[in-house]
Design an enzyme around this catalytic site. Structure first.
Site, PDB file in Angstrom:
ATOM      1  CB  VAL A   1      -0.946   0.007   1.216  1.00 57.54           C
ATOM      2  CG1 VAL A   1      -1.748   1.300   1.282  1.00 57.54           C
ATOM      3  CG2 VAL A   1      -1.888  -1.197   1.166  1.00 57.54           C
ATOM      4  CB  CYS A   2       4.107   1.981   1.673  1.00 55.13           C
ATOM      5  SG  CYS A   2       3.731   1.424   3.355  1.00 55.13           S
ATOM      6  N   PRO A   3       3.751   2.448  -1.463  1.00 49.56           N
ATOM      7  CG  PRO A   3       4.258   0.881  -3.112  1.00 49.56           C
ATOM      8  CD  PRO A   3       4.093   1.026  -1.632  1.00 49.56           C
TER       9      PRO A   3
END
Length: 210
Positions: A50-52
């Site tokens: 999810v982070c990028p």
């Protein structure tokens, strides 16, 4: 502990800029010295899933935030070296190439511990004393900080839940309206919509027309 209505912690941390330069960054001082609002968002880990998507989503709104006198800062507990490797990884390979705002490397967990946003619990081991349960990385915490260094919004998402960046833009617009006009912003307020006076007559008038 909530920091809403309080000054953001006056703590200097390591960070990296998109050119790969290692810098020291104090969010509280930066807001005051540059007379800008700050959108600071924490994410769990570099090179995850999810982070990028979030880092690219915040980058996509940098120009809109700059129009609102707001700077963006990312943050995690990864090292500057890992941040730099991720910044040099192509977007189509899960990287954040193209992200241009600074990213904090809170490797000693000083700032994230004070904020209380780490996914961890201390437990007592009968032989080894205090140990940590959990990943010791941060939840998806977001802080909106005004030009004086005061926090006017904070929110924390669990790991799987990505954020809606446009909601933070709406909140910045609302807070700026309050700063400029002294009015308060009702539910679902957006730029250009009617605000109201914080009085009995003000809310009565607003509800009568809405």
């Amino acid at each position: 502990m909530s920091f809403v209505g309080k000054n953001f912690p006056n703590i200097t941390v390591d960070a990296i800029d998109y050119m790969g330069d290692y810098i020291s960054l104090n969010v509280f001082e930066k807001a005051q010295q540059e007379n800008k609002k700050v959108l600071l968002f924490w994410y769990p880990k570099d090179f995850t899933f999810v982070c990028p998507t979030e880092l690219h989503a915040f980058q996509a709104e940098v120009a809109e935030l700059e129009k609102r006198n707001t700077i963006v800062i990312g943050a995690s507990c990864d090292t500057n070296e890992v941040h730099f490797a991720w910044l040099n990884t192509a977007k189509d390979n899960g990287g954040i190439e193209g992200v241009e705002y600074p990213i904090i490397a809170d490797t000693n967990r000083n700032l994230s511990s004070v904020l209380g946003i780490l996914e961890m619990n201390e437990v007592e081991h009968p032989e080894y004393g205090t140990l940590v349960e959990g990943s010791a990385v941060t939840y998806r915490a977001t802080y909106l900080i005004d030009e004086t260094g005061k926090v006017f919004h904070e929110s924390v998402n669990d790991m799987p839940l990505g954020r809606n960046v446009k909601e933070y833009i709406r909140l910045i617009d609302a807070y700026t309206h309050v700063q400029k006009h002294g009015e308060v912003c009702p539910a679902n307020w957006e730029e250009g919509k009617e605000a109201m006076n914080a009085t009995r007559d003000g809310v009565a008038s607003y509800l009568a027309s809405n």
